[in-house]
Design an enzyme around this catalytic site. Structure first.
Site, PDB file in Angstrom:
ATOM      1  N   ARG A  46       0.849  -1.204   0.000  1.00  0.00           N
ATOM      2  CA  ARG A  46       0.000   0.000   0.000  1.00  0.00           C
ATOM      3  C   ARG A  46       0.880   1.248   0.000  1.00  0.00           C
ATOM      4  O   ARG A  46       0.587   2.250  -0.634  1.00  0.00           O
ATOM      5  CB  ARG A  46      -0.961   0.008   1.200  1.00  0.00           C
ATOM      6  CG  ARG A  46      -1.677   1.328   1.376  1.00  0.00           C
ATOM      7  CD  ARG A  46      -2.924   1.280   2.273  1.00  0.00           C
ATOM      8  NE  ARG A  46      -2.834   0.386   3.391  1.00  0.00           N
ATOM      9  CZ  ARG A  46      -2.136   0.632   4.517  1.00  0.00           C
ATOM     10  NH1 ARG A  46      -1.456   1.758   4.661  1.00  0.00           N
ATOM     11  NH2 ARG A  46      -2.112  -0.257   5.490  1.00  0.00           N
ATOM     12  N   TYR A  98     -16.598  17.735 -14.590  1.00  0.00           N
ATOM     13  CA  TYR A  98     -17.092  16.361 -14.590  1.00  0.00           C
ATOM     14  C   TYR A  98     -18.135  16.181 -13.472  1.00  0.00           C
ATOM     15  O   TYR A  98     -17.911  16.602 -12.334  1.00  0.00           O
ATOM     16  CB  TYR A  98     -15.905  15.392 -14.407  1.00  0.00           C
ATOM     17  CG  TYR A  98     -16.346  13.966 -14.178  1.00  0.00           C
ATOM     18  CD1 TYR A  98     -17.212  13.338 -15.068  1.00  0.00           C
ATOM     19  CD2 TYR A  98     -15.922  13.250 -13.069  1.00  0.00           C
ATOM     20  CE1 TYR A  98     -17.638  12.042 -14.855  1.00  0.00           C
ATOM     21  CE2 TYR A  98     -16.342  11.950 -12.845  1.00  0.00           C
ATOM     22  CZ  TYR A  98     -17.203  11.350 -13.738  1.00  0.00           C
ATOM     23  OH  TYR A  98     -17.633  10.072 -13.519  1.00  0.00           O
ATOM     24  N   ASP A 170      -7.356  19.900 -13.156  1.00  0.00           N
ATOM     25  CA  ASP A 170      -7.694  18.576 -13.679  1.00  0.00           C
ATOM     26  C   ASP A 170      -7.303  18.592 -15.160  1.00  0.00           C
ATOM     27  O   ASP A 170      -7.986  19.225 -15.975  1.00  0.00           O
ATOM     28  CB  ASP A 170      -9.195  18.327 -13.482  1.00  0.00           C
ATOM     29  CG  ASP A 170      -9.639  16.963 -13.999  1.00  0.00           C
ATOM     30  OD1 ASP A 170      -8.926  16.387 -14.851  1.00  0.00           O
ATOM     31  OD2 ASP A 170     -10.695  16.477 -13.560  1.00  0.00           O
ATOM     32  N   LYS A 195      -8.315   7.790 -18.736  1.00  0.00           N
ATOM     33  CA  LYS A 195      -8.679   8.323 -20.045  1.00  0.00           C
ATOM     34  C   LYS A 195      -7.489   8.244 -21.011  1.00  0.00           C
ATOM     35  O   LYS A 195      -6.996   7.169 -21.280  1.00  0.00           O
ATOM     36  CB  LYS A 195      -9.221   9.744 -19.868  1.00  0.00           C
ATOM     37  CG  LYS A 195     -10.309   9.842 -18.787  1.00  0.00           C
ATOM     38  CD  LYS A 195     -11.512   9.008 -19.130  1.00  0.00           C
ATOM     39  CE  LYS A 195     -12.651   8.992 -18.138  1.00  0.00           C
ATOM     40  NZ  LYS A 195     -12.456   9.222 -16.762  1.00  0.00           N
TER      41      LYS A 195
HETATM   42  O1  P1T Z   1     -13.410   7.910 -13.641  1.00  0.00           O
HETATM   43  P1  P1T Z   1     -12.241   8.343 -12.829  1.00  0.00           P
HETATM   44  O2  P1T Z   1     -10.942   7.758 -13.261  1.00  0.00           O
HETATM   45  O3  P1T Z   1     -12.490   8.215 -11.352  1.00  0.00           O
HETATM   46  O4  P1T Z   1     -12.032   9.925 -13.141  1.00  0.00           O
HETATM   47  C1  P1T Z   1     -12.991  10.890 -12.824  1.00  0.00           C
HETATM   48  C2  P1T Z   1     -12.864  12.077 -13.751  1.00  0.00           C
HETATM   49  C3  P1T Z   1     -12.158  13.187 -13.341  1.00  0.00           C
HETATM   50  N1  P1T Z   1     -11.979  14.273 -14.140  1.00  0.00           N
HETATM   51  C4  P1T Z   1     -12.485  14.308 -15.380  1.00  0.00           C
HETATM   52  C5  P1T Z   1     -12.274  15.513 -16.243  1.00  0.00           C
HETATM   53  C6  P1T Z   1     -13.202  13.213 -15.876  1.00  0.00           C
HETATM   54  O5  P1T Z   1     -13.672  13.280 -17.134  1.00  0.00           O
HETATM   55  C7  P1T Z   1     -13.416  12.080 -15.032  1.00  0.00           C
HETATM   56  C8  P1T Z   1     -14.207  10.906 -15.496  1.00  0.00           C
HETATM   57  N2  P1T Z   1     -15.049  11.194 -16.583  1.00  0.00           N
HETATM   58  C9  P1T Z   1     -15.875  10.324 -17.196  1.00  0.00           C
HETATM   59  C10 P1T Z   1     -16.057   9.048 -16.823  1.00  0.00           C
HETATM   60  C11 P1T Z   1     -16.591  10.897 -18.366  1.00  0.00           C
HETATM   61  O6  P1T Z   1     -17.128  10.145 -19.201  1.00  0.00           O
HETATM   62  O7  P1T Z   1     -16.618  12.134 -18.493  1.00  0.00           O
END
Ligand code: P1T
Length: 379
Positions: A46, A98, A170, A195
């Site tokens: 961890r 988001y 972000d 992503k």
């Molecule tokens: O899904 P995750 O890895 O927990 O990330 C969250 C997140 C944070 N910031 C942005 C700009 C994001 O687009 C996302 C996740 N977004 C999607 C799942 C979407 O389809 O927009």
């Protein structure tokens, strides 16, 4: 070292025991110690894992930052940044962001005594007016999800430095290939690694990078204390994905440009949101702070109804209807009912997110096939 070379080599050394060129997947929960406290820098998985360390160093190098930490998801990375704050602190955020981030801020952290204010950050005066002596963090998305607005990071960082406030960006939509917010004055950069960085729709992961040793120590403490860490298999997949990040982003941007212009010329399309257009309200800033404009595009039909948007989404053959973005394959989504459903309609409308908006994550397929698919789906 240039980006493409760093993507392949930064933080990565051939395995000293075998020479394996690929970083091994250290599938272990613990490490043997010679005597109590006498170990090789790894105590418990961890806290540290060598596959994760390689990825963290690589991501820090790509963002021109000194320190990097990986998390089990983008949301757990965001969650960690918010845990740097104390009850009573205030956060000023982009009003287009988001939906999961909005949900975390308003549904979870508001009840722990934090206050979140959402403003249109295309106007830095709105940010200045929202800041109080309790504002400890400014939270920025640029380009924003899903309206593709651009925030002037240099201008914003001057403001946050004047106020002595942390600025977190972000950087999920842009990736470090297109934009490096640390160079533009950000204190913290967060990623949904899920992503573009991972890039193959097979991993959920997050990351935070910073140049501040003090912030990195706090983030490391939270990472170890809360324990939302990614496993070594996922770290391996992301390391592999990153090796083509620059090549993929070039193609995403190229395809994105063709599709944005195609959509704009389509008689049944009303508005197209893409920061590469000369007349995008923040095009000059986008040109200054981004290398290219990426593969994320949103658009509205002339028939501005939910039914019309659903009809188009139903007809896609190459684009897949799905949440998420940034993978090699093209996806289409309906933010109002999918990724941004947790934002109340009146809030969504403030940034122009109507019920008929369609969001595309343009992949790296042959762009002619993507255009043919859009042509037959839109009609
Ligand atoms: O899904 P995750 O890895 O927990 O990330 C969250 C997140 C944070 N910031 C942005 C700009 C994001 O687009 C996302 C996740 N977004 C999607 C799942 C979407 O389809 O927009």
């Amino acid at each position: 070292m240039k980006f493409g070379t760093k993507a392949l080599h930064a933080g990565i050394k051939p395995d000293p025991s075998t020479g394996a060129i690929m970083t091994p997947i250290f599938q272990t929960s613990t490490y043997v110690q010679d005597s109590p406290g006498n170990h090789k820098g790894y105590e418990y998985a961890r806290s540290q894992n060598p596959t994760r360390t390689a990825l963290e160093s690589n991501l820090a190098a790509l963002e021109n930052a000194k320190f990097g930490r990986c998390f089990a998801s983008g949301m757990s990375a965001t969650d960690t940044i918010i845990k740097l704050l104390n009850p009573g602190d205030e956060v000023v955020c982009t009003n287009d962001l988001y939906g999961g981030t909005y949900r975390l801020f308003t549904k979870l952290y508001a009840k722990y005594g934090l206050k979140f204010t959402f403003v249109n950050m295309q106007d830095l005066n709105e940010v200045r007016e929202a800041m109080t002596d309790r504002t400890k963090l400014v939270w920025v998305e640029t380009p924003t999800n899903p309206m593709m607005s651009i925030v002037d990071l240099v201008g914003l960082s001057k403001l946050t430095k004047d106020f002595g406030t942390l600025m977190a960006v972000d950087n999920t939509f842009a990736t470090p290939y297109l934009q490096t917010p640390i160079d533009l004055g950000a204190d913290l950069v967060m990623h949904s690694v899920t992503k573009y960085i991972a890039g193959h729709s097979d991993v959920v992961m997050g990351a935070i990078v910073t140049n501040s040793e003090e912030l990195d120590e706090k983030i490391g403490f939270l990472q170890n204390s809360s324990g939302a860490v990614p496993g070594p298999n996922d770290c391996f997949l992301v390391l592999r994905g990153i090796k083509t990040l620059h090549v993929r982003m070039d193609r995403h941007s190229e395809n994105g440009q063709r599709i944005a212009h195609f959509l704009r010329s389509h008689p049944l399309v009303n508005r197209v949101y893409w920061p590469g257009f000369d007349d995008h309200p923040n095009h000059d800033i986008a040109k200054r702070q981004m290398k290219k404009f990426g593969g994320m595009i949103s658009f509205m039909l002339k028939d501005d109804s939910l039914e019309a948007a659903f009809e188009v989404l139903k007809k896609f053959k190459v684009f897949s209807l799905a949440e998420s973005l940034g993978g090699v394959e093209s996806l289409a989504g309906h933010p109002a009912s999918m990724t941004h459903a947790s934002i109340p309609k009146e809030e969504r409308l403030k940034s122009g997110l109507t019920d008929s908006l369609i969001r595309l994550s343009v992949g790296i397929e042959d762009v002619d096939d993507l255009i043919e698919d859009l042509e037959q789906a839109i009609g």
